[in-house]
Design an enzyme around this catalytic site. Structure first.
Site, PDB file in Angstrom:
ATOM      1  N   HIS A 108       1.028  -1.294   0.031  1.00  0.00           N
ATOM      2  CA  HIS A 108       0.217  -0.126  -0.028  1.00  0.00           C
ATOM      3  C   HIS A 108       0.901   1.248   0.037  1.00  0.00           C
ATOM      4  CE1 HIS A 108      -3.136   2.666   0.986  1.00  0.00           C
ATOM      5  NE2 HIS A 108      -3.949   1.642   0.818  1.00  0.00           N
ATOM      6  N   ASP A 168      -7.775  -5.297  -0.025  1.00  0.00           N
ATOM      7  CA  ASP A 168      -8.419  -6.119  -1.152  1.00  0.00           C
ATOM      8  C   ASP A 168      -7.974  -7.584  -0.770  1.00  0.00           C
ATOM      9  OD1 ASP A 168      -9.646  -4.453  -2.725  1.00  0.00           O
ATOM     10  OD2 ASP A 168      -7.770  -3.742  -3.632  1.00  0.00           O
TER      11      ASP A 168
HETATM   12  N1  CMC Z   1       4.260  -7.632  -4.278  1.00  0.00           N
HETATM   13  C1  CMC Z   1       5.733  -7.339  -4.248  1.00  0.00           C
HETATM   14  N2  CMC Z   1       6.167  -6.526  -3.921  1.00  0.00           N
HETATM   15  C2  CMC Z   1       5.633  -5.297  -3.613  1.00  0.00           C
HETATM   16  C3  CMC Z   1       4.140  -5.319  -3.833  1.00  0.00           C
HETATM   17  C4  CMC Z   1       3.484  -6.394  -3.995  1.00  0.00           C
HETATM   18  N3  CMC Z   1       2.184  -6.182  -4.104  1.00  0.00           N
HETATM   19  N4  CMC Z   1       3.958  -3.929  -3.460  1.00  0.00           N
HETATM   20  C5  CMC Z   1       5.264  -3.109  -3.462  1.00  0.00           C
HETATM   21  N5  CMC Z   1       6.022  -4.091  -3.556  1.00  0.00           N
HETATM   22  C6  CMC Z   1       7.361  -3.626  -3.668  1.00  0.00           C
HETATM   23  C7  CMC Z   1       7.932  -3.102  -4.796  1.00  0.00           C
HETATM   24  O1  CMC Z   1       8.293  -4.122  -5.798  1.00  0.00           O
HETATM   25  C8  CMC Z   1       9.072  -2.211  -4.747  1.00  0.00           C
HETATM   26  O2  CMC Z   1      10.079  -2.689  -4.049  1.00  0.00           O
HETATM   27  P1  CMC Z   1      11.646  -2.200  -4.586  1.00  0.00           P
HETATM   28  O3  CMC Z   1      11.793  -0.948  -3.715  1.00  0.00           O
HETATM   29  O4  CMC Z   1      12.629  -3.118  -4.130  1.00  0.00           O
HETATM   30  O5  CMC Z   1      11.578  -1.901  -6.073  1.00  0.00           O
HETATM   31  C9  CMC Z   1       8.271  -1.376  -3.282  1.00  0.00           C
HETATM   32  O6  CMC Z   1       7.818  -2.699  -2.504  1.00  0.00           O
HETATM   33  C10 CMC Z   1       7.711  -0.147  -3.195  1.00  0.00           C
HETATM   34  O7  CMC Z   1       6.471  -0.396  -4.143  1.00  0.00           O
HETATM   35  P2  CMC Z   1       5.866   0.566  -5.153  1.00  0.00           P
HETATM   36  O8  CMC Z   1       5.238  -0.207  -6.149  1.00  0.00           O
HETATM   37  O9  CMC Z   1       6.837   1.685  -5.373  1.00  0.00           O
HETATM   38  O10 CMC Z   1       4.818   1.083  -4.048  1.00  0.00           O
HETATM   39  P3  CMC Z   1       3.565   2.141  -4.673  1.00  0.00           P
HETATM   40  O11 CMC Z   1       3.280   2.849  -3.233  1.00  0.00           O
HETATM   41  O12 CMC Z   1       3.877   2.694  -5.655  1.00  0.00           O
HETATM   42  O13 CMC Z   1       2.502   0.943  -4.662  1.00  0.00           O
HETATM   43  C11 CMC Z   1       0.724  -0.257  -4.733  1.00  0.00           C
HETATM   44  C12 CMC Z   1       1.561   0.882  -3.938  1.00  0.00           C
HETATM   45  C13 CMC Z   1      -0.756  -0.587  -3.958  1.00  0.00           C
HETATM   46  C14 CMC Z   1       0.378   0.198  -6.026  1.00  0.00           C
HETATM   47  C15 CMC Z   1       1.476  -1.473  -4.758  1.00  0.00           C
HETATM   48  O14 CMC Z   1       1.865  -2.119  -3.393  1.00  0.00           O
HETATM   49  C16 CMC Z   1       0.725  -2.836  -5.666  1.00  0.00           C
HETATM   50  O15 CMC Z   1       0.703  -2.689  -6.948  1.00  0.00           O
HETATM   51  N6  CMC Z   1       0.049  -3.713  -4.751  1.00  0.00           N
HETATM   52  C17 CMC Z   1      -0.551  -4.851  -5.691  1.00  0.00           C
HETATM   53  C18 CMC Z   1      -1.841  -4.239  -6.076  1.00  0.00           C
HETATM   54  C19 CMC Z   1      -2.839  -4.016  -4.927  1.00  0.00           C
HETATM   55  O16 CMC Z   1      -3.114  -5.050  -4.040  1.00  0.00           O
HETATM   56  N7  CMC Z   1      -3.624  -2.892  -4.990  1.00  0.00           N
HETATM   57  C20 CMC Z   1      -4.643  -2.644  -3.951  1.00  0.00           C
HETATM   58  C21 CMC Z   1      -4.152  -1.411  -3.208  1.00  0.00           C
HETATM   59  S1  CMC Z   1      -5.152  -1.146  -1.797  1.00  0.00           S
HETATM   60  C22 CMC Z   1      -6.649  -0.842  -2.142  1.00  0.00           C
HETATM   61  C23 CMC Z   1      -6.546   0.351  -3.422  1.00  0.00           C
HETATM   62  O17 CMC Z   1      -6.060   1.273  -3.271  1.00  0.00           O
HETATM   63  O18 CMC Z   1      -7.814   0.282  -4.113  1.00  0.00           O
END
Ligand code: CMC
Length: 384
Positions: A261, A315
């Site tokens: 998140h 989720d």
């Molecule tokens: N699985 C594996 N690694 C992850 C995940 C994940 N679900 N989420 C973040 N990371 C890692 C990412 O690879 C990165 O690692 P590194 O720094 O080594 O490159 C680090 O954590 C930071 O990730 P980010 O993508 O820069 O984080 P963000 O704040 O941009 O993304 C997010 C947040 C929700 C988009 C992301 O965690 C994600 O894509 N999760 C999976 C999709 C999901 O479950 N979405 C629902 C979100 S909650 C409800 C909503 O908003 O609707």
């Protein structure tokens, strides 16, 4: 004017001032108008919480009854909206159907009076009342059936379950679904709420505001993740396969759905509540294999990614609850939208109270003063 550094995705950049909800991502706190989500999930109902979000305080008994009554009264759809929905392709995604139907309300209720509290209230009631009916109607239409009419003797959550299944809703199932709606009702400035606010800031009608937010919620990085969680659990298939699946994802650097998140760096408090609700449902209606896989997945992800602050988000467990409630997987995101309409409307109203059109700036990375090239002198198309 202060010039801020560019942050991709506006991470950490305040886009507004708001007193609707609060998140502390380090401590796992979520509050609506200052009230902890755990309190509301246990003691309130979705409509009461919605009133709190939109009008800023809990309603008294008369106010709540009047609000519930108005919503009951406006649940039905105009037959022309139902007919329009019958023309949608059955294979289309229900989020697209919902976005189009929500936008269509603007055609039928075209008077716009954003400075009239009675107009604001009517739009709030209409959207809250009709969106669940639209989601259920599309579900029945795409199965080749006529939509069922809402039932005035049922509450908000129970009526939705009834319209979807055409069966008498179980009382525990209806209460649990109502709590799910409360948990999803609001969550500060996420992508869809921001989208609602940007649209609202142009002073367009509230139906366009909600339609734009629905379109934004549909993406897999936002509301669409709950559908993908179920697909993932299905693909994993067994508890033994959890670790090989996770290792494979990590190797391919693919995101694990339902985890991580932008704000929470601990387990999302809504995921904890949803997990408890899932257990109550399993107790009454039987446990399923998906839950065992989910528990094993949470453990394995925590071991491998906990140090990065990657924990279950809302989720991860919501899909398990919805599945047990008999909601089809591709309706999970529309169900999220039914709940989030409350938060979108609260932000719409807050935006109108002190509006300034959103018009951020950009950092231009292109060229300047390039002479125009006549078409005969441009590069040839490369053919493989
Ligand atoms: N699985 C594996 N690694 C992850 C995940 C994940 N679900 N989420 C973040 N990371 C890692 C990412 O690879 C990165 O690692 P590194 O720094 O080594 O490159 C680090 O954590 C930071 O990730 P980010 O993508 O820069 O984080 P963000 O704040 O941009 O993304 C997010 C947040 C929700 C988009 C992301 O965690 C994600 O894509 N999760 C999976 C999709 C999901 O479950 N979405 C629902 C979100 S909650 C409800 C909503 O908003 O609707």
């Amino acid at each position: 004017m202060t010039v801020c550094e560019y942050r991709a995705g506006l991470e950490g950049v305040p886009a507004t001032q708001s007193n609707i909800s609060f998140v502390d991502g380090q401590k796992g706190i979520l509050e609506y108008r200052g009230i902890p989500i755990e309190e509301l999930a246990e003691k309130s109902t979705f409509l009461e919480t919605t009133y709190l979000l939109i009008w800023g305080e809990l309603p008294n008994k008369d106010e709540l009854e009047a609000f519930e009554h108005e919503i009951r009264y406006h649940r039905r759809l105009k037959f022309r909206i139902r007919d329009m929905m019958k023309c949608f392709p059955e294979s289309g995604h229900p989020m697209d159907a919902l976005q189009a139907s929500a936008a269509a309300l603007g055609l039928f209720y075209s008077r716009r009076a954003l400075d009239d509290p009675a107009y604001i209230r009517a739009a709030v009631v209409r959207l809250l009342a009709k969106i669940p009916t639209m989601v259920a109607a599309f579900q029945l239409i795409r199965k080749g059936n006529d939509p069922v009419q809402p039932r005035d003797d049922l509450g908000y959550a129970g009526n939705f379950l009834y319209m979807l299944s055409e069966r008498e809703p179980d009382a525990l199932a209806a209460r649990i679904f109502d709590v799910c709606l409360t948990l999803h009702a609001e969550h500060t400035i996420n992508a869809s709420t921001f989208s609602a606010m940007v649209t609202a800031s142009t002073l367009t009608d509230p139906y366009a505001v909600i339609a734009s937010a629905v379109g934004t919620l549909a993406g897999p990085l936002h509301g669409g993740a709950n559908e993908e969680v179920i697909d993932m659990l299905e693909q994993i298939g067994s508890v033994e396969n959890v670790r090989p699946y996770l290792d494979d994802c990590l190797q391919r650097k693919s995101k694990i759905m339902g985890f991580g998140h932008r704000v929470y760096k601990v387990k999302d408090p809504r995921a904890t509540i949803l997990q408890n609700l899932a257990e109550k449902l399993f107790e009454k209606f039987g446990r399923d294999n998906y839950y065992d896989i989910a528990i094993a997945m949470e453990q394995a992800v925590e071991e491998k990614l906990g140090h990065k602050g990657i924990y279950p988000n809302v989720d991860f467990y919501s899909g398990l609850v919805y599945r047990k409630l008999g909601i089809p997987t591709d309706l999970f995101t529309p169900v999220f939208a039914i709940a989030r309409v409350a938060g979108w409307l609260a932000h719409w109203k807050e935006q109108l109270a002190e509006n300034r059109i959103f018009r951020p700036t950009q950092i231009y990375t292109g060229l300047h003063a390039i002479p125009y090239t006549p078409i005969t002198e441009r590069r040839e198309t490369l053919v493989d």
